[in-house]
Design an enzyme around this catalytic site. Structure first.
Site, PDB file in Angstrom:
ATOM      1  N   SER A 198     -74.243  35.633  78.851  1.00 45.99           N
ATOM      2  CA  SER A 198     -74.686  36.757  78.022  1.00 45.99           C
ATOM      3  C   SER A 198     -74.832  37.999  78.878  1.00 45.99           C
ATOM      4  O   SER A 198     -75.159  37.905  80.074  1.00 45.99           O
ATOM      5  CB  SER A 198     -76.042  36.428  77.378  1.00 45.99           C
ATOM      6  OG  SER A 198     -76.627  37.573  76.800  1.00 45.99           O
TER       7      SER A 198
ATOM      8  N   TYR B 148     -84.577  33.853  77.799  1.00 48.05           N
ATOM      9  CA  TYR B 148     -83.155  33.657  77.529  1.00 48.05           C
ATOM     10  C   TYR B 148     -82.314  34.318  78.624  1.00 48.05           C
ATOM     11  O   TYR B 148     -81.386  33.702  79.167  1.00 48.05           O
ATOM     12  CB  TYR B 148     -82.817  34.249  76.170  1.00 48.05           C
ATOM     13  CG  TYR B 148     -81.351  34.284  75.827  1.00 48.05           C
ATOM     14  CD1 TYR B 148     -80.664  33.120  75.483  1.00 48.05           C
ATOM     15  CD2 TYR B 148     -80.638  35.484  75.830  1.00 48.05           C
ATOM     16  CE1 TYR B 148     -79.323  33.149  75.164  1.00 48.05           C
ATOM     17  CE2 TYR B 148     -79.297  35.520  75.505  1.00 48.05           C
ATOM     18  CZ  TYR B 148     -78.643  34.349  75.181  1.00 48.05           C
ATOM     19  OH  TYR B 148     -77.310  34.388  74.863  1.00 48.05           O
TER      20      TYR B 148
END
Length: 268
Positions: free
Chosen positions: A144, A157
């Site tokens: 990501s 995350y």
């Protein structure tokens, strides 16, 4: 362009929707066998059913599940040439985005790392001996942009995905001489169900911004996240990069990170 994937076998995690579904569909179109790993199937995954597709129902929060998926691929198709660690995002019981760093408990952190990093570690640990016995292979980790751009609303995350990027580099150094390439694809905001489902991130932002879901995805998010293209990415666009890296046509690419993020990351 023929990606030379016909007859190859791939294991794809998080394969029932979003990016994973697009990767599965693309690999099948290239003639590969695919073991699609997810907790449950979906109507869109079922539409792809055929002798080249096997759905393996598994909860990747179970430490045994990644290895079991790899073992099933070997049992059915004789080996594994490609592993796509796509499963990620908030695990069951955890919601994103957060309001602050202080909103994440120790248990939230543990669950986030179990799903977004440790499941990939376990799958890789299981698949490397299989790939080595077959003469090599390709591992693609879906990370990501948040691995590079710290965000207090997604802090655990982002930390897990930063760990995945580091893992990719370490593995690429150790195993490239033995024929296993390891690369990363880092999406930005992608029009997946995490955004588009009722009660998803788009609805949450819409409630805060006083807008509707479509306006959030078409205008608010591209402006808020400074997307150079002016739009969120489509899952297929991410899948195309993943499958190219999986392909022998990328034989000299290892340890690389491909950003498919609509211009989300600005740093050099």
């Amino acid at each position: 362009m023929d990606l030379n994937l016909s007859g190859k076998t791939a294991v794809v995690t998080g394969a029932s929707k979003g990016i994973g579904l697009a990767v599965t569909r693309t690999l099948l179109a290239e003639g590969a066998n695919v073991v699609a790993v997810s907790r449950k199937t979906t109507a869109r995954l079922d539409e792809l059913a055929g002798q080249n597709l096997l759905h393996f129902a598994a909860d990747l929060m179970d430490p045994q599940a990644p290895g079991e998926a790899v073992a099933r691929a070997v049992e059915v198709y004789g080996g594994v040439d490609v592993l796509v660690n796509n499963a990620g995002g908030p695990p069951p019981g955890v919601e994103l985005p957060r309001g602050s760093f202080m909103d994440a408990t120790d248990e939230d952190w543990r669950l986030m790392f179990e799903f977004n990093l440790f499941s990939a570690v376990r799958a890789i640990r299981a698949v490397i001996p299989v790939m080595l016995s077959g003469g090599g292979g390709s591992i693609v980790n879906v990370s990501s942009g948040n691995a590079h751009l710290p965000s207090p609303i997604n802090v655990d995350y982002g930390a897990a995905k930063a760990g995945m990027n580091n893992l990719t580099k370490v593995l690429s150094e150790e195993y490239a001489p033995q024929g296993i390439r390891v690369n990363t694809v880092s999406p930005g905001p992608v029009r997946t169900e995490w955004w588009t489902d009722e009660g998803g991130v788009a609805d949450k932002i819409a409630a805060q911004a006083g807008a509707d879901r479509d306006s959030v995805m078409n205008a608010v998010v591209p402006e808020l996240m400074k997307l150079s293209t002016g739009r969120m990415a489509d899952p297929q666009e991410v899948a195309d990069a993943v499958v190219l890296l999986a392909s022998p046509r990328s034989a000299s690419t290892t340890g690389a990170e491909f950003a498919v993020d609509s211009g989300f990351r600005k740093e050099i």
